[in-house]
Design an enzyme around this catalytic site. Structure first.
Site, mmCIF file in Angstrom:
data_model
loop_
_atom_site.group_PDB
_atom_site.id
_atom_site.type_symbol
_atom_site.label_atom_id
_atom_site.label_comp_id
_atom_site.label_asym_id
_atom_site.label_seq_id
_atom_site.Cartn_x
_atom_site.Cartn_y
_atom_site.Cartn_z
ATOM 1 N N THR A 139 -6.564 2.608 -4.969
ATOM 2 C CA THR A 139 -6.090 3.392 -5.962
ATOM 3 C C THR A 139 -4.911 2.838 -6.921
ATOM 4 O O THR A 139 -5.096 3.019 -8.173
ATOM 5 C CB THR A 139 -5.284 4.475 -5.019
ATOM 6 O OG1 THR A 139 -5.968 5.256 -4.101
ATOM 7 C CG2 THR A 139 -4.851 5.665 -6.249
ATOM 8 N N CYS A 156 -11.045 2.392 0.298
ATOM 9 C CA CYS A 156 -9.558 2.775 0.380
ATOM 10 C C CYS A 156 -9.276 2.169 1.841
ATOM 11 O O CYS A 156 -9.998 2.139 2.637
ATOM 12 C CB CYS A 156 -9.413 4.203 0.604
ATOM 13 S SG CYS A 156 -7.929 4.939 1.122
ATOM 14 N N THR A 157 -8.147 1.459 1.826
ATOM 15 C CA THR A 157 -7.700 0.710 2.777
ATOM 16 C C THR A 157 -7.343 1.163 4.034
ATOM 17 O O THR A 157 -7.428 0.682 5.222
ATOM 18 C CB THR A 157 -6.622 -0.452 2.626
ATOM 19 O OG1 THR A 157 -5.527 0.558 1.881
ATOM 20 C CG2 THR A 157 -7.024 -1.273 1.461
ATOM 21 N N HIS A 158 -7.107 2.593 3.735
ATOM 22 C CA HIS A 158 -6.707 3.672 5.003
ATOM 23 C C HIS A 158 -8.149 3.567 5.790
ATOM 24 O O HIS A 158 -7.900 3.548 6.964
ATOM 25 C CB HIS A 158 -6.431 4.997 4.516
ATOM 26 C CG HIS A 158 -4.768 5.066 4.370
ATOM 27 N ND1 HIS A 158 -4.374 4.410 3.171
ATOM 28 C CD2 HIS A 158 -3.925 5.695 4.991
ATOM 29 C CE1 HIS A 158 -3.032 4.783 3.281
ATOM 30 N NE2 HIS A 158 -2.757 5.452 4.304
ATOM 31 N N CYS A 179 -4.286 -1.771 -1.865
ATOM 32 C CA CYS A 179 -4.277 -0.270 -2.143
ATOM 33 C C CYS A 179 -5.338 -0.370 -3.455
ATOM 34 O O CYS A 179 -4.974 -0.555 -4.424
ATOM 35 C CB CYS A 179 -3.147 0.192 -2.656
ATOM 36 S SG CYS A 179 -3.238 2.391 -3.105
ATOM 37 N N TYR A 183 -1.256 8.511 -2.252
ATOM 38 C CA TYR A 183 -1.359 8.119 -3.813
ATOM 39 C C TYR A 183 -2.651 8.786 -4.236
ATOM 40 O O TYR A 183 -2.901 8.860 -5.558
ATOM 41 C CB TYR A 183 -1.500 6.679 -3.732
ATOM 42 C CG TYR A 183 -0.281 5.896 -3.968
ATOM 43 C CD1 TYR A 183 1.211 6.627 -3.710
ATOM 44 C CD2 TYR A 183 0.014 4.511 -4.205
ATOM 45 C CE1 TYR A 183 2.377 5.932 -3.791
ATOM 46 C CE2 TYR A 183 1.148 3.889 -4.291
ATOM 47 C CZ TYR A 183 2.217 4.842 -4.064
ATOM 48 O OH TYR A 183 3.560 3.900 -4.012
ATOM 49 N N ASP A 189 0.793 -1.191 0.025
ATOM 50 C CA ASP A 189 0.170 0.193 -0.026
ATOM 51 C C ASP A 189 0.978 1.364 0.148
ATOM 52 O O ASP A 189 2.086 1.033 0.264
ATOM 53 C CB ASP A 189 -0.933 0.154 1.253
ATOM 54 C CG ASP A 189 -1.739 1.108 1.446
ATOM 55 O OD1 ASP A 189 -2.242 1.615 0.148
ATOM 56 O OD2 ASP A 189 -2.344 1.704 2.400
ATOM 57 N N SER A 190 0.346 2.495 -0.149
ATOM 58 C CA SER A 190 1.046 3.619 -0.103
ATOM 59 C C SER A 190 1.374 4.033 1.268
ATOM 60 O O SER A 190 2.667 4.628 1.491
ATOM 61 C CB SER A 190 0.080 4.957 -0.519
ATOM 62 O OG SER A 190 -1.079 5.005 0.342
HETATM 63 N N1 DGL Z 1 -4.795 3.034 0.865
HETATM 64 C C1 DGL Z 1 -5.008 3.444 -0.272
HETATM 65 C C2 DGL Z 1 -6.084 3.089 -1.408
HETATM 66 O O1 DGL Z 1 -6.748 1.864 -0.838
HETATM 67 C C3 DGL Z 1 -4.168 4.817 -0.898
HETATM 68 C C4 DGL Z 1 -4.529 6.039 -0.156
HETATM 69 C C5 DGL Z 1 -3.746 7.250 -0.240
HETATM 70 O O2 DGL Z 1 -2.417 7.025 -0.598
HETATM 71 O O3 DGL Z 1 -4.301 8.102 -0.735
HETATM 72 O O4 DGL Z 1 -6.750 3.573 -1.957
#
Ligand code: DGL
Length: 218
Positions: free
Chosen positions: A75, A179-181, A73, A43, A11-12
């Site tokens: 993204t 988004c995994t965050h 991720c 990202y 992931d980012s």
């Molecule tokens: N965690 C990532 C996702 O699932 C990227 C979030 C980011 O870096 O902006 O999209």
């Protein structure tokens, strides 16, 4: 017991760590190699060309050290997975917004997808909506600063409350964490949506798919 394998999770930033944690819990016999691009997070505000430059070398290196890669991720999955699959032969599990399950589970005909601007603008995401969510209204609340907020560990509950309440008031009964965050604030979103919407995130389907891929490795 399965042969121990090396599973690369990418992931980012910290988002994919929630996915790596869930994998480790359910598949403790395997080694998890977690890779993030902390220098370049977030990202979600970058273009496909910018992401390609950053992500391709990481994928190429990672593919030399692991048996399978989980792109944790959304993204990267929605913008680049085709190109990544063309360049590396390591099996890939790519997490992407659960548009199809959301469209299948909604009773109100309104769902909300929380994701980065890059994911929401991607061709793949547009395709997912066209293919699986015809006739379903898909709301896309403004989560553009959420991954930074989570990276900085400064959760603005008010902003989350505002976005989630708004989509619930507009009739959404399914909320997708695209988004995994946002997995790290799943509890807050669940509390806000309680009794009005269910919250979907892809850890369990991804682990199921990972199990299938692991079983096919020789
Ligand atoms: N965690 C990532 C996702 O699932 C990227 C979030 C980011 O870096 O902006 O999209």
């Amino acid at each position: 017991m399965e042969k121990p394998r090396k599973i690369g999770v990418f992931d980012s930033g910290v988002g994919g760590e929630s996915v790596a944690k869930a994998i480790k819990k359910q598949l403790p016999e395997h080694d998890i190699i977690y890779v993030s691009d902390n220098k370049n997070v977030p990202y979600g505000s970058k273009t496909q060309a910018e992401l390609k430059k950053l992500v391709m070398p990481i994928m190429q290196t990672l593919s030399r050290h692991v048996d399978v890669i989980v792109i944790a991720c959304n993204t990267v999955s929605t913008l680049l997975v085709k190109e990544i699959r063309q360049e590396i032969s390591t099996p890939i599990i790519a997490l992407e917004p659960m548009v199809k399950p959301a469209a299948e589970q909604t009773k109100s005909g309104v769902v909300a997808v929380c994701a980065t601007p890059a994911t929401l603008g991607s061709e793949r995401y547009q395709w997912l909506k066209q293919a699986y969510a015809k006739g379903v209204e898909v709301l896309e609340p403004d989560c553009s600063n959420w991954s930074q907020m989570i990276e900085a560990n400064s959760i603005q509950k008010e902003h989350i409350h505002e976005q989630i309440t708004t989509v619930c008031e507009k009739g959404a009964d399914v909320i997708v964490l695209g988004c995994t965050h946002y997995h790290w604030i799943e509890n807050i979103i669940n509390e806000e949506a309680a009794g009005r919407a269910i919250v979907l995130q892809p850890e369990q389907p991804a682990i199921k798919q990972l199990n299938r891929v692991l079983a096919q490795l020789d």
